[in-house]
Design a protein around this motif. Structure first.
Motif, PDB file in Angstrom:
ATOM      1  N   ARG A 160      29.670  63.011  -4.599  1.00 21.58           N
ATOM      2  CA  ARG A 160      29.146  62.322  -3.423  1.00 21.58           C
ATOM      3  C   ARG A 160      30.220  61.428  -2.794  1.00 21.58           C
ATOM      4  NH1 ARG A 160      23.010  60.514  -5.209  1.00 21.58           N
ATOM      5  NH2 ARG A 160      22.186  62.665  -5.481  1.00 21.58           N
ATOM      6  N   ARG A 161      30.925  60.737  -3.662  1.00 21.35           N
ATOM      7  CA  ARG A 161      32.004  59.883  -3.132  1.00 21.35           C
ATOM      8  C   ARG A 161      33.078  60.723  -2.447  1.00 21.35           C
ATOM      9  NH1 ARG A 161      33.458  56.151  -8.146  1.00 21.35           N
ATOM     10  NH2 ARG A 161      32.880  58.076  -9.257  1.00 21.35           N
ATOM     11  N   TRP A 162      33.426  61.863  -3.085  1.00 24.03           N
ATOM     12  CA  TRP A 162      34.422  62.745  -2.441  1.00 24.03           C
ATOM     13  C   TRP A 162      33.882  63.314  -1.137  1.00 24.03           C
ATOM     14  CZ3 TRP A 162      39.208  62.461  -3.506  1.00 24.03           C
ATOM     15  CH2 TRP A 162      39.683  62.172  -4.774  1.00 24.03           C
ATOM     16  N   ALA A 163      32.582  63.613  -1.173  1.00 23.54           N
ATOM     17  CA  ALA A 163      31.981  64.168   0.050  1.00 23.54           C
ATOM     18  C   ALA A 163      31.953  63.110   1.142  1.00 23.54           C
ATOM     19  CB  ALA A 163      30.567  64.677  -0.245  1.00 23.54           C
ATOM     20  N   LEU A 164      31.600  61.852   0.724  1.00 19.06           N
ATOM     21  CA  LEU A 164      31.606  60.783   1.726  1.00 19.06           C
ATOM     22  C   LEU A 164      33.005  60.545   2.279  1.00 19.06           C
ATOM     23  CD1 LEU A 164      30.056  58.559   3.207  1.00 19.06           C
ATOM     24  CD2 LEU A 164      30.492  57.049   1.228  1.00 19.06           C
ATOM     25  N   ALA A 165      33.977  60.504   1.386  1.00 14.36           N
ATOM     26  CA  ALA A 165      35.376  60.311   1.852  1.00 14.36           C
ATOM     27  C   ALA A 165      35.802  61.442   2.767  1.00 14.36           C
ATOM     28  CB  ALA A 165      36.309  60.209   0.650  1.00 14.36           C
ATOM     29  N   LEU A 166      35.380  62.681   2.354  1.00 17.02           N
ATOM     30  CA  LEU A 166      35.742  63.824   3.194  1.00 17.02           C
ATOM     31  C   LEU A 166      35.071  63.735   4.545  1.00 17.02           C
ATOM     32  CD1 LEU A 166      37.169  66.549   3.393  1.00 17.02           C
ATOM     33  CD2 LEU A 166      35.141  67.621   2.394  1.00 17.02           C
ATOM     34  N   LEU A 167      33.834  63.291   4.526  1.00 14.27           N
ATOM     35  CA  LEU A 167      33.116  63.185   5.787  1.00 14.27           C
ATOM     36  C   LEU A 167      33.738  62.121   6.688  1.00 14.27           C
ATOM     37  CD1 LEU A 167      30.664  64.049   7.487  1.00 14.27           C
ATOM     38  CD2 LEU A 167      29.307  62.298   6.300  1.00 14.27           C
ATOM     39  N   VAL A 168      34.035  60.977   6.069  1.00 16.10           N
ATOM     40  CA  VAL A 168      34.641  59.897   6.863  1.00 16.10           C
ATOM     41  C   VAL A 168      36.004  60.309   7.412  1.00 16.10           C
ATOM     42  CG1 VAL A 168      35.561  57.558   6.752  1.00 16.10           C
ATOM     43  CG2 VAL A 168      33.366  58.099   5.658  1.00 16.10           C
ATOM     44  N   LEU A 169      36.820  60.890   6.565  1.00 14.52           N
ATOM     45  CA  LEU A 169      38.159  61.293   7.019  1.00 14.52           C
ATOM     46  C   LEU A 169      38.090  62.386   8.070  1.00 14.52           C
ATOM     47  CD1 LEU A 169      40.093  61.249   3.632  1.00 14.52           C
ATOM     48  CD2 LEU A 169      40.260  59.605   5.503  1.00 14.52           C
ATOM     49  N   THR A 170      37.154  63.317   7.842  1.00 11.36           N
ATOM     50  CA  THR A 170      36.999  64.378   8.841  1.00 11.36           C
ATOM     51  C   THR A 170      36.550  63.794  10.158  1.00 11.36           C
ATOM     52  OG1 THR A 170      36.414  65.961   7.104  1.00 11.36           O
ATOM     53  CG2 THR A 170      35.829  66.536   9.362  1.00 11.36           C
ATOM     54  N   GLY A 171      35.664  62.801  10.081  1.00 13.93           N
ATOM     55  CA  GLY A 171      35.252  62.136  11.315  1.00 13.93           C
ATOM     56  C   GLY A 171      36.406  61.407  11.975  1.00 13.93           C
ATOM     57  N   GLY A 172      37.223  60.761  11.137  1.00 14.10           N
ATOM     58  CA  GLY A 172      38.399  60.071  11.695  1.00 14.10           C
ATOM     59  C   GLY A 172      39.358  61.025  12.379  1.00 14.10           C
ATOM     60  N   VAL A 173      39.603  62.164  11.715  1.00 14.53           N
ATOM     61  CA  VAL A 173      40.510  63.160  12.320  1.00 14.53           C
ATOM     62  C   VAL A 173      39.909  63.695  13.601  1.00 14.53           C
ATOM     63  CG1 VAL A 173      41.556  65.425  12.004  1.00 14.53           C
ATOM     64  CG2 VAL A 173      41.602  63.760  10.152  1.00 14.53           C
ATOM     65  N   ALA A 174      38.613  63.952  13.574  1.00 17.84           N
ATOM     66  CA  ALA A 174      37.954  64.461  14.781  1.00 17.84           C
ATOM     67  C   ALA A 174      38.038  63.439  15.901  1.00 17.84           C
ATOM     68  CB  ALA A 174      36.488  64.802  14.453  1.00 17.84           C
ATOM     69  N   ALA A 175      37.841  62.165  15.536  1.00 15.31           N
ATOM     70  CA  ALA A 175      37.942  61.120  16.570  1.00 15.31           C
ATOM     71  C   ALA A 175      39.351  61.052  17.136  1.00 15.31           C
ATOM     72  CB  ALA A 175      37.532  59.774  15.983  1.00 15.31           C
ATOM     73  N   VAL A 176      40.328  61.160  16.252  1.00 12.53           N
ATOM     74  CA  VAL A 176      41.736  61.126  16.717  1.00 12.53           C
ATOM     75  C   VAL A 176      42.000  62.268  17.668  1.00 12.53           C
ATOM     76  CG1 VAL A 176      44.105  61.500  15.961  1.00 12.53           C
ATOM     77  CG2 VAL A 176      42.652  59.848  14.776  1.00 12.53           C
ATOM     78  N   LEU A 177      41.578  63.465  17.277  1.00 15.72           N
ATOM     79  CA  LEU A 177      41.853  64.630  18.122  1.00 15.72           C
ATOM     80  C   LEU A 177      41.031  64.615  19.391  1.00 15.72           C
ATOM     81  CD1 LEU A 177      42.093  67.402  15.366  1.00 15.72           C
ATOM     82  CD2 LEU A 177      43.948  66.252  16.565  1.00 15.72           C
ATOM     83  N   THR A 178      39.881  63.930  19.336  1.00 15.99           N
ATOM     84  CA  THR A 178      39.032  63.897  20.530  1.00 15.99           C
ATOM     85  C   THR A 178      39.476  62.804  21.485  1.00 15.99           C
ATOM     86  OG1 THR A 178      37.152  64.733  19.231  1.00 15.99           O
ATOM     87  CG2 THR A 178      36.663  63.666  21.340  1.00 15.99           C
TER      88      THR A 178
END
Length: 908
Positions: A160-178
């Motif tokens: 869950r922690r890895w999934a949360l970190a992955l979700l947060v980081l993926t969101g961060g990358v998506a925000a950066v690219l967006t």
């Protein structure tokens, strides 16, 4: 059957429920751990990407740092994930491995499960282990395991922690690219390819910034940075820092930042910060490019036949002839990127002639020069300005060829080197357009007026100068008869220098001999001439030299006049010496003590000085007499007795100047010695008096001999004067005979202008000759009164009785009335009479000379020696004259154009 032959029992499988429960536990374990490995790898990649993105927002992340971040991010996939999978998947694939994992959480259950798993693999026979017992034991363990959830034995879950970190980081990358797609894509490229030269993306972007800048050494400089059109941010201020110096700030001025830095001497780096942009600019202070040398290739106009020349323009001024083509080369200390010249500015005459100042740096500006011209009221000459670019070749830059007109002008130059540094401002060259001036010609080593005999030769030097080369130089002569003559006057020329291209100054010796050139006695106007290469320019002449080529009779009269002046000066010198002798006698009357007094010493010094001056004048007079003696011997019409008397007088004068007068001068000097005793001083003065008495006596003797020679020369002069008058009368008659055809029967008003001029000249000559005859008649009377020689009295009486003066006046009147025939007859009659008297006088003088003065004695040995010496001297003079005439003829021959060779006859 024996016990050893009993076959082993088949293995007993664990209960199906337990097997299914272990498989479910294994699948769950694998699923969790595989997800954790994958999530960890993706998190590592996302973290490394976001780290590069974040660092790039702060600074230019170096390639090695980005490589390290990429390696660290991919290491979770490349290192951690395989390790994690090996630990939790590969090492937990069997029931025994799972039992040990369960034993960590449930030790008792785990041990029993491990024991059951071991029982199913045992191979004992029936005697040692009952199958029923093994199966029962397995059932017991399976029942106990069934009552529990084996998932509780799993390691603490992190998915869950890895999934949360992955979700947060993926969101961060998506925000950066967006939100920042350009920055994100740029960061992705820089993250994915860390060793590539992908430029860091900044929200503040500069338009083509420089990475290197050369600035003037020690001079303040400016740097302007402009924001690019695609810059997302436009900061209001920016800063730049040169090395460790205080930063320089600049405000946004129309998306441009202007930085002003103080002068620098050491290389450095300027770090600019504009928003998130950082720009490093390497700055190198360099000396401005300067000119090391300036040369011009000048091609003069074709008519000068001068090849191309290279001229050094270190003084900033080029002076060249109009019509030349010029190409200027600048040699700088560094290679140039570009160079230009112009527009040129025409110079007024006052500016061009203000002096040969250096027109390079510091020349007056165009505005000032224009103002001066306006103030002076001068209208500028017509002029077309020149402008263009120079062709750079490493450190040399060359202008195109341009032609020099009639107007002097000034050329400004500007250049930029390969580093973008501009050259020194105000560099100018001045081009003076020189007109091809006319040549000049001089005759050196010759007097402005000269008297000579035809066989003599004048040696002098012809000097010609021109600013751009002498084409031709020589001498030219034209004659003019001073009395009527039927002969044509002399006219000719002699070329001395021909085709002397590029010779601005030529000097050639010249020899002019009337006899060599066939010139009879007359007045000659001699001039040097020079020509240059300027098309259709006439000759330029030197100052004229007037040469009187005399007959021997005229020459003898001239010598008589010169000898008269010599005698007069000699008599004046004798009177001066007598006055000095009187003073010496007065000094000699004083005692030795009185002579040593200061006032008497001054008198002795004055006597010495006066004697020195007399000696100098005697030397000058001796030199003139010696030349007169040579001229008299050359004449040939002066008898040897006269020459002997002249020689005796000359010898006395030479002895006076070389021997006698220096003795007097020396004794006067000895008498003034400070160390003298009164007796010595008195003795020196007494000796000086005795020597001076000898000098006075010898001077009187020289005067007597000179007067004797002068009287004999005067007597011979009468012969020459009578001959000259006869010749002039014959010339009058000859000129009239030439014009008889057109003169006879005409009234004076009907004569042709040429004939009228002939009558006028004959009339003038008749008047002059009549005057000369009257003077001859009067001089004969005076000469007879002094010498009482009968022959002079006889001719005097015959002239008076013939009334020659009246007859010659009658000839003049007939000329005036245009009675050419009667005038000719009268002139011929009086010419014959004058010739008769001259011969009569000449015969009497020869008798007197041969008779030795009337004493009837023969020639003495002294006379023989003198006559021999005279003949030798005349031979030497004749040889010198012959050699000089030969030299003149050879020079004249070289000046003649070559004779073309006849064409060869065609062969049959």
């Amino acid at each position: 059957m024996s016990e050893s032959n009993t076959p082993p029992l088949p293995p007993v499988a664990i209960p199906e429920s337990l097997r299914r429960q272990l498989e479910a536990f294994r699948r769950h374990l694998w699923r969790v751990k595989v997800f954790e490995a994958f999530a960890a790898g993706v998190v590592g990649l996302l973290v490394s990407f976001l780290l590069v993105y974040g660092l790039d927002r702060i600074w230019v992340t170096p390639a090695l740092v980005r490589l390290a971040i990429l390696i660290g991010g991919t290491s979770l996939f490349a290192v951690f994930a395989p390790f994690w999978l090996h630990r939790w998947v590969w090492r937990h694939r069997r029931e025994a491995q799972l039992a040990r994992l369960i034993a960590r959480r449930f030790p008792g259950l785990g041990d029993r499960l491990l024991g059951v798993i071991e029982l199913q693999n045992q191979r004992e026979d029936a005697d040692s282990l009952s199958p029923r017992l093994r199966a029962a034991a397995m059932e017991v363990v399976a029942a106990e395991a069934g009552r529990r959830s084996l998932d509780d034995a799993l390691p603490p879950p992190r998915q869950r922690r890895w999934a949360l970190a992955l979700l947060v980081l993926t969101g961060g990358v998506a925000a950066v690219l967006t939100l920042t797609p350009r920055a994100g894509i740029n960061a992705f490229k820089r993250w994915l390819m860390p060793l590539s030269d992908t430029e860091r993306y900044t929200f503040t972007r500069l338009e083509n910034p420089l990475g290197y800048l050369a600035v003037p050494y020690g001079e303040a400089f400016e740097v302007s940075l402009r924001l690019s059109k695609d810059s997302e941010q436009h900061p209001g201020a920016a800063s730049g820092r040169y090395g460790l110096q205080p930063p320089v700030h600049a405000d946004n001025d129309g998306n441009t930042y202007h930085f002003s830095f103080p002068g620098q001497q050491d290389p450095g780096t300027v770090v600019f910060r504009i928003g998130d942009a950082r720009h490093d600019l390497k700055v190198e202070p360099l000396q401005r490019p300067s000119v090391k040398a300036v040369t011009a290739s000048v091609t003069p106009p074709a008519y000068l036949s001068i090849p191309e020349q290279t001229v050094d323009l270190s003084n900033g001024v080029l002076s060249t002839v109009e019509g030349s083509r010029v190409r200027i080369k600048l040699t700088t200390n560094r290679a140039l990127a570009n160079a230009t010249f112009g527009p040129t500015r025409a110079l007024l005459a006052t500016e061009a002639g203000a002096g040969k100042h250096a027109a390079a740096t510091g020349a007056a500006g165009d505005a000032a020069a224009t103002g001066d011209a306006a103030a002076a009221g001068d209208s500028p000459p017509p002029y077309t300005p020149l402008t263009g670019t120079l062709t750079p070749r490493e450190c040399d830059s060359v202008t195109p060829d341009f032609e020099i007109g009639k107007v002097a002008f000034e050329i400004p130059f500007a250049w930029t080197d390969q580093y973008g540094l501009a050259g020194e401002a105000g560099f100018r060259l001045r081009v003076d357009a020189l007109a091809d001036a006319a040549p000049t010609c001089y005759l050196q080593g010759i007097e402005r007026q000269k008297v000579m005999l035809p066989e003599e030769t004048l040696d002098f030097e012809v000097l010609a100068e021109d600013d751009f080369g002498i084409k031709l130089a020589g001498i030219e002569w034209s004659g003019e008869f001073t009395k009527p003559s039927a002969d044509a006057p002399a006219k000719g020329e002699m070329k001395l220098v021909e085709g002397a291209s590029q010779q601005q100054r030529v000097s050639r010796p010249a020899a002019f001999s009337p006899k060599a050139f066939g010139i009879m006695p007359q007045k000659i106007t001699l001039r040097g001439f020079a020509e240059d290469y300027f098309p259709e320019r006439p000759r330029v002449y030197s100052e004229a030299v007037t040469i009187f080529v005399l007959t021997r009779d005229e020459h003898a009269q001239l010598l008589k006049s010169q000898f008269d002046r010599v005698i007069t000066e000699l008599e004046d010198l004798e009177r001066r010496e007598e006055g000095q002798f009187d003073e010496t006698q007065r000094l000699d009357e004083l005692t030795g003590d009185d002579l040593q007094k200061e006032e008497n010493r001054k008198r002795l010094a004055a006597q010495e000085l006066a004697e020195t001056e007399t000696n100098r004048r005697m030397d000058d007079l001796t030199a003139r007499t010696e030349q007169l003696m040579k001229d008299a011997a050359r004449n040939g019409e002066i008898d040897k007795a006269t020459l002997k008397k002249m020689a005796e007088s000359l010898k006395s004068m030479q002895e006076l100047g070389k021997q006698d007068m220096p003795k007097v001068q020396g004794k006067m000097a000895d008498a003034q010695e400070q160390s003298n005793t009164p007796e010595k001083t008195s003795k020196d003065v007494d000796q000086a008096k005795d020597e001076q008495a000898k000098v006075v006596e010898k001077m009187k003797e020289a005067i007597d001999k000179a007067n004797d020679a002068n009287r004999r020369m005067e007597a011979g002069t009468f012969i020459n004067r009578l001959k000259k008058a006869a010749t002039e009368e014959e010339a009058v008659a000859g000129s009239l005979i030439e014009a008889f055809t057109s003169l006879l029967g005409n009234r004076p008003s009907e004569n042709d202008p040429k004939d009228a001029r002939c009558i006028k000249e004959a009339n003038r000559q008749q008047t002059d000759t009549a005057g000369d005859v009257r003077w001859i008649q009067e001089d004969l009377g005076h000469y007879f009164a002094r010498t009482e020689k009968d022959v002079f009295k006889q001719i005097f009486d015959e002239m008076r009785e013939s009334k020659i003066d009246v007859g010659m006046e009658d000839v003049r009147n007939r000329l005036r009335d245009n009675h050419a025939y009667f005038a000719t007859e009268g002139a011929k009659q009086w010419a014959g009479k004058l010739t008769e008297w001259a011969k009569k006088l000449e015969g009497e003088m020869k008798k007197d000379q041969q008779g030795g003065g009337g004493d009837g004695g023969g020639a003495s040995p002294e006379d023989d020696d003198f006559e021999f010496m005279l003949r030798v001297m005349k031979m030497i003079q004749s040889e010198q004259d012959l050699r000089a005439r030969t030299r003149a003829l050879e020079q004249f021959h070289r000046a003649l154009p070559p004779v073309p060779k006849p064409a060869a006859a065609p062969k049959p």
